[in-house]
Design a protein around this motif. Structure first.
Motif, short mmCIF file in Angstrom:
data_model
loop_
_atom_site.label_atom_id
_atom_site.label_comp_id
_atom_site.label_asym_id
_atom_site.label_seq_id
_atom_site.Cartn_x
_atom_site.Cartn_y
_atom_site.Cartn_z
N ARG A 62 -36.05 89.39 69.26
CA ARG A 62 -35.73 90.34 70.32
C ARG A 62 -35.37 89.61 71.62
NH1 ARG A 62 -40.51 92.92 68.87
NH2 ARG A 62 -41.37 92.48 70.93
N PHE A 63 -36.09 88.53 71.89
CA PHE A 63 -35.82 87.74 73.10
C PHE A 63 -34.40 87.19 73.08
CE2 PHE A 63 -35.61 83.63 75.24
CZ PHE A 63 -36.11 83.94 76.50
N LEU A 64 -33.99 86.65 71.94
CA LEU A 64 -32.64 86.09 71.83
C LEU A 64 -31.58 87.17 71.93
CD1 LEU A 64 -33.23 83.45 69.01
CD2 LEU A 64 -32.88 83.01 71.44
N PRO A 69 -27.28 86.75 73.83
CA PRO A 69 -26.55 87.63 72.90
C PRO A 69 -25.49 86.92 72.08
CG PRO A 69 -25.86 88.03 75.17
CD PRO A 69 -27.06 87.15 75.24
N VAL A 70 -25.05 85.75 72.49
CA VAL A 70 -24.01 85.04 71.76
C VAL A 70 -24.43 84.76 70.32
CG1 VAL A 70 -24.81 82.74 72.49
CG2 VAL A 70 -22.42 83.07 71.84
N VAL A 71 -25.74 84.66 70.06
CA VAL A 71 -26.19 84.33 68.70
C VAL A 71 -26.09 85.52 67.75
CG1 VAL A 71 -27.76 82.58 69.61
CG2 VAL A 71 -28.64 84.87 69.13
N LYS A 390 -25.59 77.07 76.71
CA LYS A 390 -25.73 77.58 78.07
C LYS A 390 -26.62 78.82 78.12
CE LYS A 390 -23.07 79.08 82.12
NZ LYS A 390 -21.73 79.31 82.69
N GLN A 391 -26.38 79.76 77.21
CA GLN A 391 -27.17 80.99 77.24
C GLN A 391 -28.63 80.74 76.89
OE1 GLN A 391 -25.64 84.45 75.24
NE2 GLN A 391 -23.58 84.25 76.11
N PHE A 392 -28.88 79.82 75.96
CA PHE A 392 -30.26 79.60 75.54
C PHE A 392 -31.07 78.90 76.63
CE2 PHE A 392 -33.54 76.97 73.44
CZ PHE A 392 -34.33 78.00 72.93
N VAL A 393 -30.54 77.83 77.21
CA VAL A 393 -31.32 77.12 78.24
C VAL A 393 -31.53 78.02 79.45
CG1 VAL A 393 -30.65 74.82 77.45
CG2 VAL A 393 -29.28 75.97 79.21
N VAL A 397 -35.23 79.13 80.84
CA VAL A 397 -35.63 78.80 82.21
C VAL A 397 -35.98 80.07 82.99
CG1 VAL A 397 -34.79 77.93 84.43
CG2 VAL A 397 -34.38 76.62 82.35
N GLU A 398 -35.13 81.10 82.87
CA GLU A 398 -35.29 82.27 83.71
C GLU A 398 -36.18 83.36 83.10
OE1 GLU A 398 -31.44 83.69 84.82
OE2 GLU A 398 -30.80 81.77 85.67
N HIS A 399 -36.26 83.41 81.77
CA HIS A 399 -37.00 84.50 81.13
C HIS A 399 -38.00 84.03 80.08
CE1 HIS A 399 -34.07 87.22 83.00
NE2 HIS A 399 -33.11 86.44 82.52
N GLY A 400 -38.20 82.71 79.98
CA GLY A 400 -39.09 82.19 78.94
C GLY A 400 -40.49 82.76 79.01
N HIS A 401 -40.93 83.14 80.19
CA HIS A 401 -42.29 83.69 80.34
C HIS A 401 -42.45 85.01 79.57
CE1 HIS A 401 -39.84 85.63 83.46
NE2 HIS A 401 -40.67 86.67 83.34
N GLU A 402 -41.33 85.68 79.29
CA GLU A 402 -41.43 86.96 78.58
C GLU A 402 -41.88 86.78 77.15
OE1 GLU A 402 -37.77 89.07 78.86
OE2 GLU A 402 -37.61 88.87 81.06
N LEU A 403 -41.61 85.63 76.57
CA LEU A 403 -42.01 85.41 75.18
C LEU A 403 -43.50 85.52 74.98
CD1 LEU A 403 -39.74 82.50 73.84
CD2 LEU A 403 -39.97 84.79 72.89
N SER A 404 -44.25 85.01 75.93
CA SER A 404 -45.71 85.05 75.80
C SER A 404 -46.26 86.46 75.96
CB SER A 404 -46.36 84.12 76.84
OG SER A 404 -45.99 84.52 78.14
N ASN A 405 -45.45 87.36 76.55
CA ASN A 405 -45.90 88.73 76.75
C ASN A 405 -45.45 89.68 75.65
OD1 ASN A 405 -47.01 87.93 79.24
ND2 ASN A 405 -45.05 88.26 80.30
#
Length: 406
Positions: A62-64, A69-71, A390-393, A397-405
């Motif tokens: 869901r995060f990806l 979205p490119v993936v 580009k989209q993944f990094v 960086v900007e939304h990685g904290h959402e994964l833990s939630n």
């Protein structure tokens, strides 16, 4: 109508075509249009496809989809060059080389050696003016690659747009520096990478720290992550065109056409890289025997396995294969591979293992070759691989904290 009459009518028709011109009659144009339509239908139905996204957890998927979205979007390979070998061979010649000015640093190792790092500090970053918190991306080139490779330069250019800092990890002896000890590198031994990661993190402990590895650089990165688990300062990582099973990679590259196009050339590059430091190895390795190798496997058997103390080439290849360590990766990792990559055959991609690790996402395209992923009519400035990077990094960086939630 008899055969003579048929021949006469055909002759008159051809004479008329020559007089009015092939295109003037409309037949040539019709043939071209018909072929174009047929090719477009084939391309859209069989070539242009959405990649397969394999994740070990619903939250990562869901995060990806939300932030990368490119993936999940259809990948349209270059219409005149979508076949694996063509993509692989043409990328270095087609894609541009964005200008990058590096700052060089030599890092000393515990055994007395040195590793050359090439820094792009991005001091003009408007998004992260404070250098202490500016995101840092560690880049690992492929087998004989350095910071000058076009795919590395493109990653740096994209990171510059995002405001990030980059540092390129050059394997020992590959970037023009002298070898201080009789040792080079291999994707099974992660000691040098551990040294570099510790060093970079110590310089900017407050900055988000990510890594991206290409081909052998990705294999080295995955082997490191598999060994370290969660005990790494890296926040996330991405790999591109990784060889998952070294035995399968070697077998594929030793097929006649692949040997002719890729294997022999890479072998000569490896030989050239060690021959420059020949005097450092003569006491422990038969360099004349090494220089007679005709394949990467022979080179590894005569040089790499011997240098790193493996009893056999099979022992080395077993230890070098990152598929066996994927289950132990403890941070979010995105791995882009093409299933037509002759360097990494599709049957060796560890799909079932990836499904068992919530930190892993495989993105598998139908076409793209090895470090190819060309798209567009004239793919000089960007590739599908660049967009994924580009989209993944940026997402991490900007939304990685959402994964833990999640």
């Amino acid at each position: 109508m008899d055969l003579r009459m048929l021949s006469r009518e055909l002759s008159l028709y051809l004479e008329h075509q020559v007089r009015v011109g092939f295109f003037g009659s409309g037949v040539g144009l019709s043939l071209i249009l018909g072929f174009s339509v047929a090719y477009a239908c084939y391309y859209l139905s069989s070539i242009a496809k959405k990649p397969r996204l394999v994740t070990g957890g619903e939250s990562f998927s869901r995060f990806l989809q939300d932030h990368c979205p490119v993936v999940t979007e259809t990948y349209y390979p270059t219409v005149w060059c979508w076949e694996s070998r063509g993509q692989t061979l043409l990328r270095p010649f087609i894609t541009s080389k964005p200008p990058v000015r590096y700052r060089n640093e030599c890092v000393k190792t515990a055994d007395g050696g040195q590793i050359l790092l090439d820094w792009f500090d991005n001091d003009n970053s408007k998004n992260y003016m404070d250098a202490s918190t500016r995101p840092t991306i560690l880049l690992l080139p492929g087998l004989t690659g350095t910071s000058k490779e076009s795919y590395i330069l493109h990653m740096i250019h994209l990171s510059e747009e995002l405001g990030y800092r980059c540092v390129v990890f050059n394997n020992r002896g590959m970037a023009g520096e002298n070898l201080l000890t009789p040792r080079t590198y291999c994707c099974a031994n992660t000691e040098d990478l551990e040294t570099v990661i510790h060093h970079v993190h110590s310089l900017y402990p407050s900055a988000p720290f990510l890594a991206a590895g290409v081909s052998m650089g990705g294999m080295l990165l995955l082997n490191y992550l598999g060994k370290m688990g969660t005990k790494t300062p890296l926040k996330a990582a991405a790999t591109f065109s990784v060889g998952w099973n070294t035995f399968a990679c070697s077998e594929s590259l030793e097929k006649p056409l692949n040997w002719l196009l890729f294997n022999y050339y890479l072998t000569t590059c490896l030989q050239s890289s060690v021959n420059k430091h020949r005097h450092m190895f003569v006491k422990q390795i038969d360099m004349d025997h090494v220089m007679k190798a005709k394949s990467i496997r022979e080179f590894d058997k005569r040089f790499t396995a011997v240098m790193f103390g493996y009893q056999t080439i099979d022992d080395y290849y077993t230890d070098a294969s990152p598929n066996r360590r994927l289950k132990s990766v403890g941070i979010p990792v995105l791995c882009l591979n093409s299933v037509d990559d002759v360097f990494s055959p599709s049957h060796a991609i560890p799909i079932e293992t990836a499904k068992q690790n919530p930190n892993v996402a495989l993105v598998l395209t139908s076409y793209g070759g090895h470090i190819g992923f060309l798209e567009g009519i004239w793919p000089r400035q960007s590739t599908y691989m660049d967009r994924v990077f580009k989209q993944f990094v940026q997402a991490m960086v900007e939304h990685g904290h959402e994964l833990s939630n999640m």
